[in-house]
Design a protein around this motif. Structure first.
Motif, short mmCIF file in Angstrom:
data_model
loop_
_atom_site.label_atom_id
_atom_site.label_comp_id
_atom_site.label_asym_id
_atom_site.label_seq_id
_atom_site.Cartn_x
_atom_site.Cartn_y
_atom_site.Cartn_z
N LYS A 80 0.88 -1.17 0.00
CA LYS A 80 0.00 0.00 0.00
C LYS A 80 0.91 1.21 0.00
N PRO A 81 0.69 2.18 -0.83
CA PRO A 81 -0.47 2.38 -1.70
C PRO A 81 -0.30 1.85 -3.13
N ASN A 153 3.54 5.94 7.10
CA ASN A 153 2.60 6.83 6.40
C ASN A 153 1.68 7.52 7.40
N ALA A 154 1.85 7.17 8.68
CA ALA A 154 1.11 7.80 9.78
C ALA A 154 -0.41 7.67 9.64
N GLY A 155 -0.86 7.02 8.60
CA GLY A 155 -2.29 6.76 8.45
C GLY A 155 -3.14 8.00 8.49
N SER A 189 -7.43 0.57 0.86
CA SER A 189 -6.95 1.32 2.01
C SER A 189 -7.89 2.50 2.31
N ALA A 190 -8.21 2.69 3.58
CA ALA A 190 -9.13 3.79 3.94
C ALA A 190 -8.54 5.13 3.54
N ASN A 191 -7.21 5.24 3.60
CA ASN A 191 -6.58 6.52 3.24
C ASN A 191 -6.77 6.88 1.78
N SER A 252 -7.88 -0.90 6.05
CA SER A 252 -8.79 -0.86 4.90
C SER A 252 -10.10 -0.15 5.27
N LEU A 253 -10.85 0.21 4.22
CA LEU A 253 -12.16 0.83 4.43
C LEU A 253 -13.07 -0.13 5.21
N GLY A 254 -13.00 -1.42 4.87
CA GLY A 254 -13.82 -2.43 5.55
C GLY A 254 -13.53 -2.47 7.03
#
Lengths: 295, 257
Positions: A80-81, A153-155, A189-191, A252-254
Motif C-alpha cells: 500500500k499504496p 505513512n502515519a495513516g 486502504s481507507a486513506n 482498509s475501508l472495511g
C-alpha cells in the motif's frame, strides 16, 4: 474438525503448523523491529521466506482429496499504496517442513508490505470428486498473513482545502466540509478511499484551514470529528457488502467501517435495527463515544 | 541485471495546493512559461536517491510531451477522443523516458511535481477548463492530487500494469474499471488477461457493462480461488470462462428487454 469455506474444505492451524516468517535485506537475514525493517530503502532487495510444517496424509484426509491432486505454496506480496501484487514461484507441497521464498527486487516495494502465504490446488485430480473436496486449480485451502512497515505513512486522512463554488454547491459560503468516498471497495486502504474536503469559500472555516491550533479551530475540529464518524456510520449501515464478522485488511475501508459499527453495537444487524428504530439515539451514543475518547 | 531507477523531485500536498492557487488565474501561455523554466534547485528527492533526475532530463521529457501535445492541437481545445489518443502516446513516452520504480511511482508527491510543476500546462489542457466568468482555471481535484486518478501518475501505472499497447486500446472508463479494483486486479498478468479478453467481447455489450458484471463474478470466485498459481493458458481459460458467463447474462438481459 473440518472447516467448510465457500464451496470447499480448508485446513486449519492444527494441520498447517509452526508458520514462521523471516526477512532479509540485500541477502542478510534481518529482524523486523516493531513490524518494520529499519534499514530498508527503495534500493534494497527484500527476501521473504516462510517456513511451515504440514502432515501431508492428515491434510489429504482432512480435505478428502485423491493422492494425485497436487497442492502448491505461494507467498504473495502486496504494497500500500501501490496497486500491484507480486507472487513467488509456486512450491509443490511435500510432507514435513518446507520453506517458501519470495525475492522482492529493488524499487518494487514501498509503504506497507502485506504478505500472504497461500496453499492452493496446483493440479486437479483426474478422478471425479464428490462433496466439498477442493478440485479446481487455484482453490485455496489455507492462508495466513504477515505485514511489514517499510515507510511510515502515519495513516493520515487526506485533507484538502477546496472551493465548493467550483463544484456547483449552491450558497457555498455556508457549507463546511465534504467527505468523499472515492471507492466503496472494502479491501481498499481507507486513506485512499476517503478524502475530506474543507470549504475555502466559507470564511468561518479559515481557522481550521490556516491556524489549526487556535481555540476556534479546535472547536471546529471537534465538530468535524463527530460529523466524520457519523458519516462513516451512515456509510457502514447502507454498504451492501459490509460483513462485520469478516477480517478486512489492516487500514482498509472495511476495517474502518466495521470499527465504527462495533463502536456502537455488537453486530451490524443490531445497529441497523437500533438505527431504524431511533437513529437519533444511535447518533447520540456515537457522539458520547467520540467525545469520550477525546477526554 | 538490476534496472537503473531515477528519482524525481517531490512536492508535498501543501506545496501542490499553493502551486495550484498560484497558477489558476494565469493564462495558459504564462503557465507554459513557468513550466519551461522549472528547475530542480531546492527540490526535495527521495532521501536515499541513488540517481536524481537532472534539469536537462526533465526539460527533455517536458519538451517531448509538449511536442506530442502540440501534434494533437495543444494549446487549443480538442475532442475528448483525441485527448485519449494523446494519452496513448504518453504511455509510450513514459515507458521509454521515465525510468521510475514502482516504489517511487507510489509516492503522490512525485506526481504533484509532474502535475503541477513540470507539466501543469498539459494537465490543465487535458483536464481543466478556463472559466471565463470567474477568470480562472477549474479542474477536478482528483486529477491533481489522487494517486489513482491524477493526470500523469495514472498513466504511468496503466503502462506498468497493463503494458502500453493494451492500455492504449482501453478507454478511460474501461481502464478505471480494472485499475481501481486493486483487491481484484493487482496481479498484472491477471489484469492483462482481463483487459485482453474484454476487448474481444461483442461491441454491443462492451460499453463496460460486461466488465462490471465479470468483475462481480471474479469477486465471488476469487474469495476462495487464487489466480497467482495459474500459468498463462490457465489464466486465459479462467478469464474466458467468467467472461463467457458475463456475456451470456448480458445478452439474455438485452434479448429480454
Amino acid at each position: 474438525m473440518k472447516y467448510v469455506s465457500l464451496g470447499h474444505l480448508v485446513l486449519d492451524e492444527r494441520i498447517v503448523r509452526d508458520v514462521e516468517w523471516e526477512f532479509s535485506l540485500d541477502g542478510q537475514v534481518t529482524r523486523s523491529v516493531d513490524g518494520a525493517l529499519p534499514e530498508w530503502n527503495y534500493f534494497s532487495t527484500v527476501g521473504v521466506s516462510c517456513t511451515v510444517i504440514v502432515d501431508m496424509d492428515e491434510a489429504r484426509r482432512a480435505l478428502e482429496v485423491a493422492n494425485d491432486l497436487q497442492f502448491a505454496w505461494l507467498v504473495v506480496a502486496k504494497c500500500k499504496p501501490s496497486p500491484v501484487a507480486i507472487p513467488s514461484q509456486p512450491i509443490r507441497l511435500v510432507d514435513g517442513r518446507q520453506e517458501i521464498s519470495l525475492t522482492l527486487p529493488p524499487g518494487s516495494i514501498s509503504g506497507q508490505l502485506d504478505l500472504e502465504l497461500l496453499l492452493t490446488v496446483a493440479s486437479p485430480s483426474k478422478f471425479h470428486i464428490d462433496g466439498f473436496a477442493p478440485s479446481k486449480i487455484g482453490q485455496t485451502v489455507f492462508r495466513t498473513s504477515s505485514k511489514l512497515v517499510l515507510e511510515g505513512n502515519a495513516g493520515q486522512l487526506p485533507l484538502l482545502p477546496v472551493s465548493f463554488a467550483d463544484h456547483g454547491i449552491q450558497h457555498p459560503e455556508s457549507s463546511l466540509w465534504w467527505l468523499r468516498f472515492l471507492t466503496r471497495d472494502l479491501e481498499e486502504s481507507a486513506n485512499s478511499a476517503l478524502w475530506l474536503w474543507l470549504n475555502t469559500d466559507n470564511p468561518e472555516m479559515e481557522p481550521l484551514i490556516e491556524q489549526s491550533d487556535t481555540t476556534i479551530s479546535l472547536i471546529w475540529l471537534q465538530f468535524l470529528q463527530i460529523d466524520f464518524v457519523r458519516q462513516l456510520l451512515s456509510e457502514a449501515l447502507r454498504h451492501p457488502d459490509l460483513d462485520t464478522t469478516y477480517t478486512y485488511p489492516d487500514g482498509s475501508l472495511g476495517e474502518l467501517l466495521t470499527g465504527v459499527i462495533k463502536l456502537v453495537g455488537p453486530s451490524l444487524q443490531s445497529v441497523q435495527a437500533e438505527h431504524q428504530d431511533d437513529p437519533g439515539r444511535v447518533e447520540a451514543k456515537l457522539q458520547a463515544l467520540v467525545n469520550g475518547a477525546r477526554l | 541485471m538490476t534496472p537503473v531507477f531515477f528519482c524525481y523531485p517531490r512536492i508535498t500536498l501543501a506545496q501542490a495546493v499553493q502551486d495550484w492557487t498560484a497558477i489558476r488565474e494565469l493564462p495558459l501561455v504564462q503557465i507554459q512559461k513557468i513550466c519551461d523554466n522549472i528547475t530542480i534547485v531546492g527540490a526535495e528527492f527521495y532521501p536515499f536517491a541513488e540517481i536524481r533526475s537532472e534539469n536537462s532530463e526533465l526539460h527533455f521529457l517536458r519538451q517531448k510531451i509538449v511536442e506530442i501535445a502540440k501534434s494533437y492541437g495543444y494549446p487549443n481545445q480538442i475532442s475528448s477522443r483525441l485527448k485519449v489518443t494523446f494519452e496513448g502516446e504518453l504511455l509510450k513516452i513514459f515507458q521509454e523516458e521515465v525510468a521510475m520504480s514502482p516504489a517511487e511511482a507510489s509516492n503522490m508527491n512525485v506526481w504533484h511535481f509532474f502535475n503541477l510543476r513540470l507539466l501543469a500546462d498539459i494537465t490543465l489542457w487535458r483536464f481543466g477548463y478556463f472559466d471565463t466568468e470567474k477568470n480562472r482555471w477549474s479542474i477536478n481535484e482528483e486529477r491533481l492530487y489522487m494517486l489513482n486518478r491524477n493526470m500523469f501518475g495514472r498513466i504511468w501505472w496503466r503502462g506498468y500494469i497493463l503494458g502500453p499497447e493494451l492500455a492504449s486500446q482501453l478507454s478511460e472508463d474501461e481502464t478505471v474499471q480494472i485499475l481501481e479494483r486493486p483487491s481484484l486486479y493487482a496481479y498484472p498478468s491477471f489484469a492483462k488477461a482481463v483487459g485482453t479478453r474484454y476487448l474481444t467481447s461483442p461491441s454491443k455489450i462492451r460499453a463496460t457493462r460486461v466488465l462490471r458484471d465479470a468483475s462481480k463474478r471474479f469477486t465471488r470466485r476469487m474469495a476462495v480461488l487464487s489466480v497467482f498459481i495459474m500459468q498463462e493458458s490457465q489464466l486465459t481459460h479462467f478469464v474466458d470462462e467468467v467472461f463467457n458467463e458475463a456475456e451470456s447474462a448480458m445478452l439474455t438481459t438485452l434479448r429480454d428487454s
